[in-house]
Scaffold this motif. Structure first.
Motif, PDB file in Angstrom:
ATOM      1  N   GLY A  46       0.774  -1.239   0.000  1.00  0.00           N
ATOM      2  CA  GLY A  46       0.000   0.000   0.000  1.00  0.00           C
ATOM      3  C   GLY A  46       0.803   1.284   0.000  1.00  0.00           C
ATOM      4  N   GLU A 101       4.094   4.503   5.594  1.00  0.00           N
ATOM      5  CA  GLU A 101       2.923   3.627   5.527  1.00  0.00           C
ATOM      6  C   GLU A 101       1.761   4.344   4.836  1.00  0.00           C
ATOM      7  N   ASP A 102       0.872   3.573   4.235  1.00  0.00           N
ATOM      8  CA  ASP A 102      -0.294   4.176   3.591  1.00  0.00           C
ATOM      9  C   ASP A 102      -1.333   4.646   4.607  1.00  0.00           C
TER      10      ASP A 102
HETATM   11 MG    MG Z   1      -0.807  -1.730   3.789  1.00  0.00          MG
END
Ligand code: MG
Ligand code: IMP
Length: 184
Positions: A46, A101-102
């Protein structure tokens, strides 16, 4: 695969807003890591789109590495147990590490990854997330850089997937789950 336009509820963050905020984050990070060789760690899958835009807005020397994790349990819900499925390539001891991180949702993913990375003794360890869904938090996690706080709705696009599809969309959209037909 169902066309996303059939279940898109609303565009929560459009391309312009995303790029504007990511440029700001890049500036802030560059200011905080002056005179350091910043090591970015991206959690697959992600985080990749965010990472690639973010790193182009960072002006201090930087390197990048990847790791992947999988959470056990039902779809679209973390269970607290997280397994490392792809380990880092490079040693992080004594390096300033920024985890990219997403989204932070329950917080279990970031909490486990931070525990795992701490055992390798980085010089410093911080978290940069594009999205934060605080209403869903189950474990406290430190977030040093955050793009947007969002409501408790399932989102997709800009790296985030709808059952693995549509990570390539340039915006973040919410899903109308009543109109979504999952594949068999
Ligand atoms: Mg993820
Ligand atoms: P956490 O462990 O519950 O914080 O979950 C984090 C992971 O769940 C993220 O890295 C995403 O891959 C996934 N996730 C959580 N919320 C969403 C969402 O709204 N859309 C897509 N993926 C999500």
């Amino acid at each position: 695969m169902q066309d996303y336009r059939e279940y898109l509820d609303e565009i929560l963050i459009d391309e312009g807003k995303l790029q504007e905020r990511i440029a700001e984050l890049g500036k802030e990070i560059s200011r905080d890591y002056q005179n350091e060789n910043l090591h970015l760690i991206c959690i697959l899958r992600g985080g990749i789109i965010f990472l690639s835009d973010l790193m182009r807005n960072i002006t201090v020397p930087n390197t990048v590495d990847f790791m992947a994790v999988s959470s056990y349990g039902v779809t679209r819900q973390s269970t607290g147990q997280v397994r490392i499925t792809l380990d880092l390539k490079d040693d992080i001891q004594d390096r300033p590490v920024l985890l990219v991180e997403d989204i932070v949702d329950s917080g279990y993913t970031i909490a486990s990854v931070l525990e795992f990375l701490k055992t390798r003794h980085p010089k410093s360890l911080r978290v940069c997330t594009l999205l934060n869904k605080p209403e869903r938090r189950e474990v406290e996690v430190p977030i040093h850089y955050c793009g947007f706080v969002i409501p408790n709705k399932f989102v997709f696009g800009y790296g985030l997937d709808m059952d693995e599809y549509y990570r390539n969309l340039p915006f973040i959209a919410t899903v109308d789950l009543e109109r979504y037909k999952p594949e068999e």
